[in-house]
Design a protein around this motif. Structure first.
Motif, PDB file in Angstrom:
ATOM      1  N   ASN A 300      14.540  77.466  27.989  1.00  0.00           N
ATOM      2  CA  ASN A 300      13.775  76.302  28.442  1.00  0.00           C
ATOM      3  C   ASN A 300      12.277  76.544  28.397  1.00  0.00           C
ATOM      4  O   ASN A 300      11.492  75.619  28.235  1.00  0.00           O
ATOM      5  CB  ASN A 300      14.153  75.934  29.885  1.00  0.00           C
ATOM      6  N   TYR A 301      11.889  77.801  28.580  1.00  0.00           N
ATOM      7  CA  TYR A 301      10.462  78.121  28.587  1.00  0.00           C
ATOM      8  C   TYR A 301       9.866  78.032  27.192  1.00  0.00           C
ATOM      9  O   TYR A 301       8.738  77.619  27.003  1.00  0.00           O
ATOM     10  CB  TYR A 301      10.226  79.545  29.110  1.00  0.00           C
ATOM     11  N   LEU A 302      10.638  78.472  26.227  1.00  0.00           N
ATOM     12  CA  LEU A 302      10.134  78.483  24.856  1.00  0.00           C
ATOM     13  C   LEU A 302      10.162  77.104  24.242  1.00  0.00           C
ATOM     14  O   LEU A 302       9.380  76.789  23.360  1.00  0.00           O
ATOM     15  CB  LEU A 302      10.986  79.418  23.984  1.00  0.00           C
ATOM     16  N   ASP A 303      11.122  76.323  24.701  1.00  0.00           N
ATOM     17  CA  ASP A 303      11.304  75.004  24.128  1.00  0.00           C
ATOM     18  C   ASP A 303      11.955  74.120  25.179  1.00  0.00           C
ATOM     19  O   ASP A 303      13.136  74.265  25.468  1.00  0.00           O
ATOM     20  CB  ASP A 303      12.216  75.116  22.889  1.00  0.00           C
ATOM     21  N   PRO A 304      11.204  73.217  25.771  1.00  0.00           N
ATOM     22  CA  PRO A 304      11.789  72.390  26.846  1.00  0.00           C
ATOM     23  C   PRO A 304      12.954  71.526  26.374  1.00  0.00           C
ATOM     24  O   PRO A 304      13.698  71.011  27.192  1.00  0.00           O
ATOM     25  CB  PRO A 304      10.602  71.532  27.313  1.00  0.00           C
TER      26      PRO A 304
ATOM     27  N   ILE B   7       6.728  68.824  21.623  1.00  0.00           N
ATOM     28  CA  ILE B   7       6.965  69.934  20.722  1.00  0.00           C
ATOM     29  C   ILE B   7       6.596  69.509  19.325  1.00  0.00           C
ATOM     30  O   ILE B   7       6.945  68.445  18.882  1.00  0.00           O
ATOM     31  CB  ILE B   7       8.469  70.289  20.715  1.00  0.00           C
ATOM     32  N   PHE B  51       8.407  87.087  21.808  1.00  0.00           N
ATOM     33  CA  PHE B  51       9.376  86.158  22.384  1.00  0.00           C
ATOM     34  C   PHE B  51       8.736  84.902  22.978  1.00  0.00           C
ATOM     35  O   PHE B  51       9.196  83.796  22.751  1.00  0.00           O
ATOM     36  CB  PHE B  51      10.188  86.892  23.443  1.00  0.00           C
ATOM     37  N   PRO B  53       5.779  82.059  23.806  1.00  0.00           N
ATOM     38  CA  PRO B  53       4.565  81.461  23.251  1.00  0.00           C
ATOM     39  C   PRO B  53       3.364  81.860  24.105  1.00  0.00           C
ATOM     40  O   PRO B  53       3.519  82.253  25.259  1.00  0.00           O
ATOM     41  CB  PRO B  53       4.835  79.960  23.357  1.00  0.00           C
ATOM     42  N   ALA B 287       5.030  81.844  30.955  1.00  0.00           N
ATOM     43  CA  ALA B 287       6.124  81.821  29.985  1.00  0.00           C
ATOM     44  C   ALA B 287       6.251  80.448  29.341  1.00  0.00           C
ATOM     45  O   ALA B 287       6.491  80.346  28.156  1.00  0.00           O
ATOM     46  CB  ALA B 287       7.435  82.223  30.646  1.00  0.00           C
ATOM     47  N   CYS B 288       6.100  79.386  30.145  1.00  0.00           N
ATOM     48  CA  CYS B 288       6.420  78.064  29.599  1.00  0.00           C
ATOM     49  C   CYS B 288       5.197  77.197  29.351  1.00  0.00           C
ATOM     50  O   CYS B 288       5.115  76.499  28.361  1.00  0.00           O
ATOM     51  CB  CYS B 288       7.408  77.333  30.508  1.00  0.00           C
ATOM     52  N   PHE B 290       4.364  74.610  31.328  1.00  0.00           N
ATOM     53  CA  PHE B 290       4.495  73.259  31.889  1.00  0.00           C
ATOM     54  C   PHE B 290       5.134  73.235  33.273  1.00  0.00           C
ATOM     55  O   PHE B 290       5.703  72.221  33.687  1.00  0.00           O
ATOM     56  CB  PHE B 290       5.232  72.329  30.923  1.00  0.00           C
TER      57      PHE B 290
END
Lengths: 341, 343
Positions: A300-304, B7, B51, B53, B287-288, B290
């Motif tokens: 989820n962190y890398l791609d929601p 994205i 790993f 972003p 890490a995210c 958001f």
């Protein structure tokens, strides 16, 4: 990630033999028909097997800009404790190869804050909500469960007996006697489904799984993060101020798959597989190992949109391999090929 | 508050190196609406060893002509220094290479009405959000209420940013907004670095109309010493004082800063001494980007201190409660009112 020949071969074996054994409809008949993704966990009917892992999905609202949360099989929100928790001092995150260490320390608004500030939004969703709780004692676990049982819109309770980042967080998940006590206490307090989340930080996870099952758990989630450590060689200090953190991400997936598979051999409860799931095929591995549903976490962190992509990937796999539903896959990993001379 | 992001499977458009190890990198993207100070999360697509972003402040969004056919593309620009794994990987990309790009994220600098002098302070690689702000202010197209929404491709309805004080589109594509226009009458920029090669974007700032003050620690360009020394002497010589700021209700000048932690701390102290409102763009391991991972916490003094109107609370003492609190750099920031940070 190089997928070896061995793996490809066994996949196609799964495909053909499944066709024979369960007489999955051939492609002619399933063409244009979408596979049935419904599963049932702890008596809860879910429209699909993809959930969000606690601690990686905030309280849901963080993801509303990205997709419709009702598309999820279930939502599991960040661990709730009796009192608000500030969490650990930063830095809380350290990247590792194909994964990350975290030491958030259960930062959350507490049970009252959760009910007051977070629950109203979650109640507007049609998707079942599972609330993850962590208590400091057996009584506190039971008390938290009780307060959630009164609340509208809570479909089940996941017990965090496996947090590696707070004092005593692992106790209830590493000692089968304590696991039994805490699960039984919660079980006696609530009629909601009770789902302990197991720790991988044990010698034999089946011992803990059995204790939880004996105490009346309705399902089991596994695994939580693995205690790990990373050191900055430039400063020669640990990357996290508390020395250790919880390792998650694809790096831990083989451990998670193994543990799901081990537990599936000894416990008849539905299992929810967690650990480094990034794609639909990753989720399929867990189904084959014995999980009835999965949770998407670190992805989820890398791609929601990761949960939606995992869901689409599961569906694509089912179609490609001629399955009309997800349930016939569960626990059907085949024996390895006999060794050839 | 309402973070709107999306994205993008973006591609690298171009890369330009500034010796010794700074890179200006462009990625093709849909037309991206952003507030100065907002950021994007970027990593090369598909990498597992790298790993997570990384967060990069948006320097600029623009529409460029490419090739001889005059085809136009939208690009988002970031500027970074190669320091670790993430920046090394980005700096090795080739045009056309895929990246995961998420943004714009976070809350950028909050520009209030009535501010007449924008004082920009940038240290080293902290310069991108400051340049973004300078260019936005120069375009004089920021509105008080952000009432006008621009179409930004198919996600247009998702990009109206509640707290936006800006018309959100890139400088090249919008007409001025007419009546609601306000502006800083004056823009002063302080740029510091270790050496002349670390004082970046000077031309951009000058082009945006900023009066430039440069400091380098080795004296290879501009004043020898710290950028904060320059800031302080400027404030003194330009007649700023705590009394004046109070009498003007804090509306005379605002400092917008980004740079290394010690610089930001020094800027905060100077702002306090002169009673000038001050906003800092901060960073933290995340890490995210958001608000989901809760990794990027910033210790703050009190949750109430960030106020809607900067002028109103100038004289209010920040509460010195023992109780520590955290805000999320990604979602509550990365731009913060300097007075709320618990250093």
């Amino acid at each position: 990630m190089v997928k070896g020949k061995q793996k490809k071969r066994s996949r196609s074996t799964v495909h053909s033999s499944r066709k024979q054994r369960s007489r999955a409809p051939d492609r002619e008949r399933t063409r244009g028909k979408r596979p049935d993704l419904r599963v049932e966990i702890a008596g809860l009917p879910l429209k699909n097997p993809v959930m969000t892992a606690s601690g990686t999905f905030g309280y849901g609202t963080e993801f509303t800009p990205f997709f419709d949360l009702n598309a999820l099989g279930a939502i599991i929100v960040k661990t709730v404790t009796m009192h608000p928790r500030l969490g650990n001092a930063p830095p809380r995150i350290a990247e590792t190869a194909a994964g990350m260490l975290n030491s958030i320390g259960l930062q959350n608004v507490g049970i009252d804050g959760f009910r007051r500030e977070k629950l109203p939004f979650l109640q507007t969703l049609a998707t079942p909500l599972l609330v993850n709780i962590a208590g400091k004692s057996v009584e506190e676990f039971a008390d938290l469960a009780k307060r959630l049982s009164d609340a509208e819109g809570v479909a089940g309770i996941e017990l965090n007996i496996s947090c590696p980042n707070v004092a005593g967080g692992l106790d209830y998940g590493t000692d089968p006697r304590l696991t039994y006590e805490v699960v039984r206490a919660v079980r006696q307090t609530t009629t909601l489904p009770v789902i302990p989340k197991l720790s991988p930080n044990v010698t034999d996870v089946t011992v803990i799984a059995r204790a939880a099952a004996d105490a009346g758990a309705d399902a089991l989630s596994l695994i939580n993060t693995i205690v790990g450590m990373a050191i900055d060689v430039r400063t020669r200090k640990p990357k996290l101020p508390g020395n250790t953190g919880g390792l998650s991400g694809p790096a831990i997936r083989p451990i998670a798959v193994r543990m799901v598979w081990e537990v599936a051999q000894v416990v008849k409860l539905p299992l929810i597989g967690i650990g480094g799931i990034m794609t639909g095929e990753d989720a399929i591995e867990f189904f084959l190992a014995g999980a009835s549903a999965v949770q998407v976490g670190t992805a989820n962190y890398l791609d929601p949109l990761a949960p939606m992509k995992v869901l689409a990937g599961i569906e694509a796999y089912l179609i490609r391999h001629g399955f009309d539903a997800v349930t016939p896959l569960i626990g059907t990993v085949l024996p390895p090929d006999p060794e050839t001379e | 508050m309402e973070d709107r992001g999306w994205i993008v499977q973006a591609e690298m458009h171009s890369l330009r190196r500034f010796e010794p190890d700074y890179f200006l990198q462009r990625f093709t993207s849909p037309p991206l609406a952003f507030q100065p100070g907002q950021f994007v999360m970027v990593k090369p697509s598909g990498s597992l060893d790298l790993f997570l972003p990384r967060a990069y402040s948006i320097l600029r969004v623009q529409r460029l002509s490419t090739g001889s056919r005059g085809k136009k593309v939208n690009v988002v620009e970031i500027l970074y220094k190669v320091l670790g794994k993430g920046t090394t990987a980005l700096s090795q990309l080739k045009p056309g290479d895929r990246v995961d790009l998420l943004g714009p994220l976070g809350n950028g600098y909050h520009v209030t009405q009535g501010v007449t002098t924008a004082i920009l302070v940038a240290g080293g690689i902290g310069v991108p959000p400051v340049v973004a702000l300078a260019e936005r202010l120069a375009s004089s197209r920021f509105t008080v209420h952000g009432s006008r929404r621009k179409s930004v491709g198919r996600r247009s309805s998702d990009t109206d940013r509640r707290s936006s004080d800006f018309d959100e589109t890139s400088a090249s594509s919008v007409e001025p907004l007419g009546r609601a226009v306000i502006g800083h009458r004056k823009m002063v920029a302080f740029v510091g670095g270790k050496s002349s090669t670390d004082a970046l974007c000077l031309t951009d700032l000058r082009k945006a109309g900023a009066v430039l003050h440069v400091a380098t620690e080795d004296g290879s360009l501009g004043h020898q010493g710290l950028v904060t020394d320059l800031l302080e002497s400027y404030l003194r010589s330009s007649g700023h004082s705590a009394e004046l700021s109070r009498s003007l209700d804090g509306h005379r000048s605002t400092i917008y800063a980004c740079g290394p932690h010690p610089m930001l701390y020094a800027v905060t102290q100077i702002a306090e001494r002169f009673q000038i409102s001050c906003q800092l763009s901060l960073e933290a391991e995340m890490a995210c980007g958001f608000g989901a991972c809760m990794g990027c916490v910033i210790p703050v003094k009190s949750p109430e201190l960030r106020v809607e109107s900067l002028g109103q609370s100038v004289n209010r003492e920040p509460s010195t409660v023992n109780e520590r609190r955290y805000k999320l750099c990604c979602k509550d920031g990365p731009a913060f009112d300097a007075r709320e940070i618990a250093w």
